[in-house]
Design a protein around this motif. Structure first.
Motif, PDB file in Angstrom:
ATOM      1  N   TRP A 120       8.717  52.003  -5.985  1.00 57.85           N
ATOM      2  CA  TRP A 120       9.868  52.198  -6.873  1.00 57.85           C
ATOM      3  C   TRP A 120      10.203  53.689  -7.002  1.00 57.85           C
ATOM      4  O   TRP A 120      11.383  54.064  -7.055  1.00 57.85           O
ATOM      5  CB  TRP A 120       9.578  51.606  -8.259  1.00 57.85           C
ATOM      6  CG  TRP A 120       9.915  50.146  -8.365  1.00 57.85           C
ATOM      7  CD1 TRP A 120       9.046  49.095  -8.332  1.00 57.85           C
ATOM      8  CD2 TRP A 120      11.220  49.569  -8.511  1.00 57.85           C
ATOM      9  NE1 TRP A 120       9.724  47.902  -8.447  1.00 57.85           N
ATOM     10  CE2 TRP A 120      11.057  48.167  -8.564  1.00 57.85           C
ATOM     11  CE3 TRP A 120      12.492  50.104  -8.599  1.00 57.85           C
ATOM     12  CZ2 TRP A 120      12.133  47.293  -8.704  1.00 57.85           C
ATOM     13  CZ3 TRP A 120      13.579  49.234  -8.742  1.00 57.85           C
ATOM     14  CH2 TRP A 120      13.396  47.851  -8.788  1.00 57.85           C
ATOM     15  N   SER A 121       9.193  54.546  -7.035  1.00 59.93           N
ATOM     16  CA  SER A 121       9.447  55.986  -7.085  1.00 59.93           C
ATOM     17  C   SER A 121      10.177  56.446  -5.822  1.00 59.93           C
ATOM     18  O   SER A 121      11.092  57.277  -5.888  1.00 59.93           O
ATOM     19  CB  SER A 121       8.129  56.764  -7.235  1.00 59.93           C
ATOM     20  OG  SER A 121       7.529  56.507  -8.490  1.00 59.93           O
ATOM     21  N   LEU A 122       9.775  55.933  -4.679  1.00 63.58           N
ATOM     22  CA  LEU A 122      10.470  56.262  -3.424  1.00 63.58           C
ATOM     23  C   LEU A 122      11.928  55.829  -3.490  1.00 63.58           C
ATOM     24  O   LEU A 122      12.829  56.551  -3.038  1.00 63.58           O
ATOM     25  CB  LEU A 122       9.770  55.575  -2.246  1.00 63.58           C
ATOM     26  CG  LEU A 122       8.377  56.080  -1.884  1.00 63.58           C
ATOM     27  CD1 LEU A 122       7.736  55.151  -0.849  1.00 63.58           C
ATOM     28  CD2 LEU A 122       8.435  57.505  -1.339  1.00 63.58           C
ATOM     29  N   TYR A 123      12.162  54.659  -4.046  1.00 60.23           N
ATOM     30  CA  TYR A 123      13.537  54.166  -4.181  1.00 60.23           C
ATOM     31  C   TYR A 123      14.358  55.107  -5.048  1.00 60.23           C
ATOM     32  O   TYR A 123      15.497  55.465  -4.695  1.00 60.23           O
ATOM     33  CB  TYR A 123      13.522  52.758  -4.781  1.00 60.23           C
ATOM     34  CG  TYR A 123      14.895  52.260  -5.167  1.00 60.23           C
ATOM     35  CD1 TYR A 123      15.736  51.677  -4.228  1.00 60.23           C
ATOM     36  CD2 TYR A 123      15.359  52.378  -6.483  1.00 60.23           C
ATOM     37  CE1 TYR A 123      17.004  51.228  -4.580  1.00 60.23           C
ATOM     38  CE2 TYR A 123      16.614  51.935  -6.840  1.00 60.23           C
ATOM     39  CZ  TYR A 123      17.430  51.356  -5.884  1.00 60.23           C
ATOM     40  OH  TYR A 123      18.693  50.924  -6.246  1.00 60.23           O
ATOM     41  N   HIS A 124      13.824  55.528  -6.182  1.00 60.24           N
ATOM     42  CA  HIS A 124      14.566  56.408  -7.082  1.00 60.24           C
ATOM     43  C   HIS A 124      14.789  57.788  -6.463  1.00 60.24           C
ATOM     44  O   HIS A 124      15.685  58.514  -6.903  1.00 60.24           O
ATOM     45  CB  HIS A 124      13.846  56.528  -8.420  1.00 60.24           C
ATOM     46  CG  HIS A 124      14.018  55.336  -9.306  1.00 60.24           C
ATOM     47  ND1 HIS A 124      15.250  54.917  -9.776  1.00 60.24           N
ATOM     48  CD2 HIS A 124      13.106  54.452  -9.801  1.00 60.24           C
ATOM     49  CE1 HIS A 124      15.094  53.837 -10.518  1.00 60.24           C
ATOM     50  NE2 HIS A 124      13.812  53.533 -10.552  1.00 60.24           N
TER      51      HIS A 124
END
Length: 404
Positions: A120-124
């Motif tokens: 999710w951090s990569l997505y953001h």
């Protein structure tokens, strides 16, 4: 349709609908002057309420009018292997053999949750390529965790599967694959139900509402967000997690309300949400905020700035932005939206230098998001067509393919 310009897409879709410019204006409630200026490329962008109205008049999804994200052109070519792997992870082949249990001994649910949170951090951070690379294995491990072990372990596995499939939905939508995104989110809701965590159901409903907004299904998006928010408010004890899920749903409902033309109603909902953020300071923070809906005073202010910009209130947007203090946990994607909306507000006020300064901040902080946002392209196109070209604009126009 090869053109990247909104006006070309609008003209193409209007002809397919067998409408004149006057007919589209009547069907959508948008002035014929706006339709004409867009198609003649004398106007390079339009506000979201206007775009929603045009999409309704054309009887198409909003995404058809906006076009694919700049990094994902529709060429008609076969999908890249990385996207095929994501598709297969979300939608396993029919009659596929059951999930084998022989790999269960290597599974660690805490490690799996950490991997999902990092994805999710990569997505953001708009690192979509990396998300595509890691997501299939994460989904496979989550399916295994949901299929083996005792009841509580399986419920935790279903929770992990729901969060992984929710991410798959967001990624697919960002890549222009809205139907795949909805399919992933539907599976995420089923996993959330099996996990017996109603807050996860609320989070996934928020994602579905976002997908509905992109399809111009504003009533569906608003109704879903409101019902889910009422369920969270009615059935759950006060905690930071439940308040963040509730607040995210209220913001989603407000966004749909605003895009439907009711700015005042949306503003009231946003103020209600902002007042509720004061309670978060008195609650224990979630164990890992990356696994819970984004909701804070910062996120509410960012969304209020966006709604003001979209409804031709640039002075109000900039006043809100000046008094916004971003918390440390505000995801990069949300910081990106704030910088883009500030740039749009400066552009609307004729302050090209202010707009370029905001976009340069975005380029330094999140170059990936700059390339992925259609709003960035439209703002730079408007600036490039304007009378003043301040230092830094040419570089931005070159990066986004606007110059030359």
């Amino acid at each position: 349709m090869a053109s990247d310009h909104l006006g070309d897409r609008l003209a193409h879709l209007r002809r397919l609908a067998e409408l004149t410019q006057e007919g589209l204006a009547e069907a959508s409630g948008v002035s014929v002057d706006v339709v004409r200026k867009l198609e003649q490329q004398r106007k390079h962008s339009a506000r979201l309420p206007t775009l929603h109205a045009l999409a309704r008049g054309l009887n198409v999804e909003l995404t058809a009018l906006l076009g694919d994200p700049p990094a994902v052109p529709s060429t008609g070519d076969a999908e890249p292997p990385e996207l095929v792997a994501v598709r297969r992870a979300i939608m396993p082949p029919l009659f596929a053999p059951p999930v084998p249990a022989d790999g269960a001994d290597r599974l660690s649910l805490p490690m799996l949750r950490a991997e999902i949170a990092e994805a999710w951090s990569l997505y953001h951070r708009a690192d979509f390529g990396r998300v595509m690379a890691v997501l299939p294995e994460i989904v496979a491990d989550a399916r295994l965790a949901a299929a083996v072990g005792p009841g509580d372990s399986r419920r935790q596995g279903q929770h992990a599967l729901g969060k992984a499939l929710q991410l798959g939905g967001h990624l697919s939508i960002r890549l222009g694959k809205t139907d795949l995104g909805l399919s992933s989110l539907e599976r995420a809701i089923a996993a959330a139900d099996a996990s017996e965590d109603p807050l996860l159901s609320g989070m996934v409903c928020n994602s579905v509402a976002w997908a509905y907004q992109r399809q111009n299904r504003l009533d569906d998006a608003q109704g879903l967000a409101v019902r889910a928010a009422e369920t969270v408010e009615r059935e759950h004890v006060a905690s930071a997690e439940s308040l963040r899920v509730w607040g995210g749903l209220v913001m989603s409902a407000a966004t749909s309300t605003a895009r439907g033309g009711d700015y005042d109603g949306a503003a009231d909902m946003m103020l209600t949400a902002e007042k509720a953020t004061a309670r978060l300071a008195r609650m224990a923070a979630p164990a890992d905020g990356r696994m819970v809906s984004v909701f804070s005073r910062s996120s509410v202010r960012i969304e209020r700035v966006r709604l003001a910009v979209q409804h031709a209130r640039p002075e109000e947007a900039l006043a809100l932005a000046r008094t916004t203090r971003l918390s440390a946990d505000t995801p990069l994607s949300w910081r990106t939206w704030l910088l883009l909306d500030v740039a749009r507000a400066y552009t609307d006020l004729g302050d090209a230098a202010g707009a370029v300064a905001s976009l340069e901040k975005l380029q330094r902080a999140a170059p990936g998001w700059l390339r992925h946002h259609t709003l960035a392209v439209s703002v730079v196109a408007d600036l490039w067509a304007g009378p003043a070209r301040p230092p830094g604009l040419r570089k931005l126009a070159t990066i986004l393919g606007v110059a030359g």
